[in-house]
Motif scaffolding. Sequence first.
Motif, PDB file in Angstrom:
ATOM      1  N   ASP A  77       1.825  20.734 -24.451  1.00  0.00           N
ATOM      2  CA  ASP A  77       1.731  20.066 -23.146  1.00  0.00           C
ATOM      3  C   ASP A  77       2.073  18.583 -23.243  1.00  0.00           C
ATOM      4  OD1 ASP A  77       1.095  22.391 -21.838  1.00  0.00           O
ATOM      5  OD2 ASP A  77      -1.070  22.080 -22.009  1.00  0.00           O
ATOM      6  N   GLU A  78       1.604  17.929 -24.291  1.00  0.00           N
ATOM      7  CA  GLU A  78       1.894  16.501 -24.453  1.00  0.00           C
ATOM      8  C   GLU A  78       3.372  16.281 -24.765  1.00  0.00           C
ATOM      9  OE1 GLU A  78      -0.007  13.933 -23.766  1.00  0.00           O
ATOM     10  OE2 GLU A  78      -1.645  15.262 -23.199  1.00  0.00           O
ATOM     11  N   VAL A  79       3.962  17.153 -25.582  1.00  0.00           N
ATOM     12  CA  VAL A  79       5.386  17.023 -25.895  1.00  0.00           C
ATOM     13  C   VAL A  79       6.216  17.293 -24.641  1.00  0.00           C
ATOM     14  CG1 VAL A  79       7.286  17.946 -27.286  1.00  0.00           C
ATOM     15  CG2 VAL A  79       5.064  17.494 -28.347  1.00  0.00           C
ATOM     16  N   ARG A  80       5.779  18.228 -23.822  1.00  0.00           N
ATOM     17  CA  ARG A  80       6.456  18.463 -22.543  1.00  0.00           C
ATOM     18  C   ARG A  80       6.444  17.182 -21.720  1.00  0.00           C
ATOM     19  NH1 ARG A  80       3.609  22.821 -20.237  1.00  0.00           N
ATOM     20  NH2 ARG A  80       4.715  24.135 -21.694  1.00  0.00           N
ATOM     21  N   LEU A 130       3.737   5.574 -28.275  1.00  0.00           N
ATOM     22  CA  LEU A 130       2.993   4.472 -27.650  1.00  0.00           C
ATOM     23  C   LEU A 130       2.074   4.993 -26.537  1.00  0.00           C
ATOM     24  CD1 LEU A 130       5.695   1.660 -27.476  1.00  0.00           C
ATOM     25  CD2 LEU A 130       3.700   1.778 -28.987  1.00  0.00           C
ATOM     26  N   ARG A 131       2.565   5.941 -25.733  1.00  0.00           N
ATOM     27  CA  ARG A 131       1.728   6.518 -24.671  1.00  0.00           C
ATOM     28  C   ARG A 131       0.517   7.233 -25.270  1.00  0.00           C
ATOM     29  NH1 ARG A 131       1.417  11.607 -22.610  1.00  0.00           N
ATOM     30  NH2 ARG A 131       0.338  11.766 -20.624  1.00  0.00           N
ATOM     31  N   GLN A 132       0.723   7.978 -26.344  1.00  0.00           N
ATOM     32  CA  GLN A 132      -0.391   8.660 -27.002  1.00  0.00           C
ATOM     33  C   GLN A 132      -1.415   7.652 -27.518  1.00  0.00           C
ATOM     34  OE1 GLN A 132      -0.689  12.037 -26.888  1.00  0.00           O
ATOM     35  NE2 GLN A 132       1.158  11.817 -25.662  1.00  0.00           N
ATOM     36  N   VAL A 134      -1.984   4.625 -26.311  1.00  0.00           N
ATOM     37  CA  VAL A 134      -2.683   4.063 -25.152  1.00  0.00           C
ATOM     38  C   VAL A 134      -3.768   5.028 -24.665  1.00  0.00           C
ATOM     39  CG1 VAL A 134      -2.393   3.428 -22.707  1.00  0.00           C
ATOM     40  CG2 VAL A 134      -0.811   2.539 -24.429  1.00  0.00           C
ATOM     41  N   LEU A 135      -3.449   6.324 -24.582  1.00  0.00           N
ATOM     42  CA  LEU A 135      -4.446   7.319 -24.159  1.00  0.00           C
ATOM     43  C   LEU A 135      -5.653   7.321 -25.089  1.00  0.00           C
ATOM     44  CD1 LEU A 135      -2.210  10.370 -23.167  1.00  0.00           C
ATOM     45  CD2 LEU A 135      -3.485   8.866 -21.628  1.00  0.00           C
ATOM     46  N   ASP A 136      -5.418   7.226 -26.386  1.00  0.00           N
ATOM     47  CA  ASP A 136      -6.528   7.243 -27.346  1.00  0.00           C
ATOM     48  C   ASP A 136      -7.296   5.927 -27.366  1.00  0.00           C
ATOM     49  OD1 ASP A 136      -6.261   9.882 -28.131  1.00  0.00           O
ATOM     50  OD2 ASP A 136      -4.819   9.400 -29.709  1.00  0.00           O
ATOM     51  N   VAL A 137      -6.599   4.797 -27.282  1.00  0.00           N
ATOM     52  CA  VAL A 137      -7.272   3.493 -27.282  1.00  0.00           C
ATOM     53  C   VAL A 137      -8.228   3.379 -26.100  1.00  0.00           C
ATOM     54  CG1 VAL A 137      -6.877   1.011 -26.891  1.00  0.00           C
ATOM     55  CG2 VAL A 137      -5.571   2.229 -28.645  1.00  0.00           C
TER      56      VAL A 137
END
Length: 170
Positions: A77-80, A130-132, A134-137
């Motif tokens: 889903d994240e790769v999509r 970078l988006r991943q 940001v989601l984790d931070v």
Amino acid sequence: MKLRGDLTINGKQYRKGEFAPKWFIYPFFLFHMGMFGLSGFFMAYFADDMDLAFLYMHGGIAITAYVVFYLVIFGLDEVRWMFINAALGMLGIWVEIGWILSLFGKRLGDFPMAVHVTPFLYYILYTFLLRQLVLDVFGARDKPTRKRRVEMIYVGLSLLVYGGTWLATR
């Protein structure tokens, strides 16, 4: 079949994030992909006699490996989402790489479209990472309301950067 990001090695199953903790994944891949991406960028745009087949082999093997790692680490889903963002963000990619090239006195139009494939794909992979991050931070990965807010801010800031860059290069 839904790829969930679990990894099995020698019969032992590791849950997403268990085998390679996030504090390792981001610095490792940001550095590693940054080096491969930069080498692909410089080969594509600054090597006068670069063979396109070599450029595609150099970038294609690494890009394929990164996509496989992303599927295992982040899930389908994240790769999509990565490819959705890429489709929506082509203008931003075009503008920013064009701006970077302008710093060296070059333009995107100086190169055939086929040369842009590898640098563009690296850009897509890098912005996905970078988006991943940001989601984790911001602890938004598993909190739908927070995730929507963080994604909206991410999209808004991206559009500001792309728009500002585009205006600055006009």
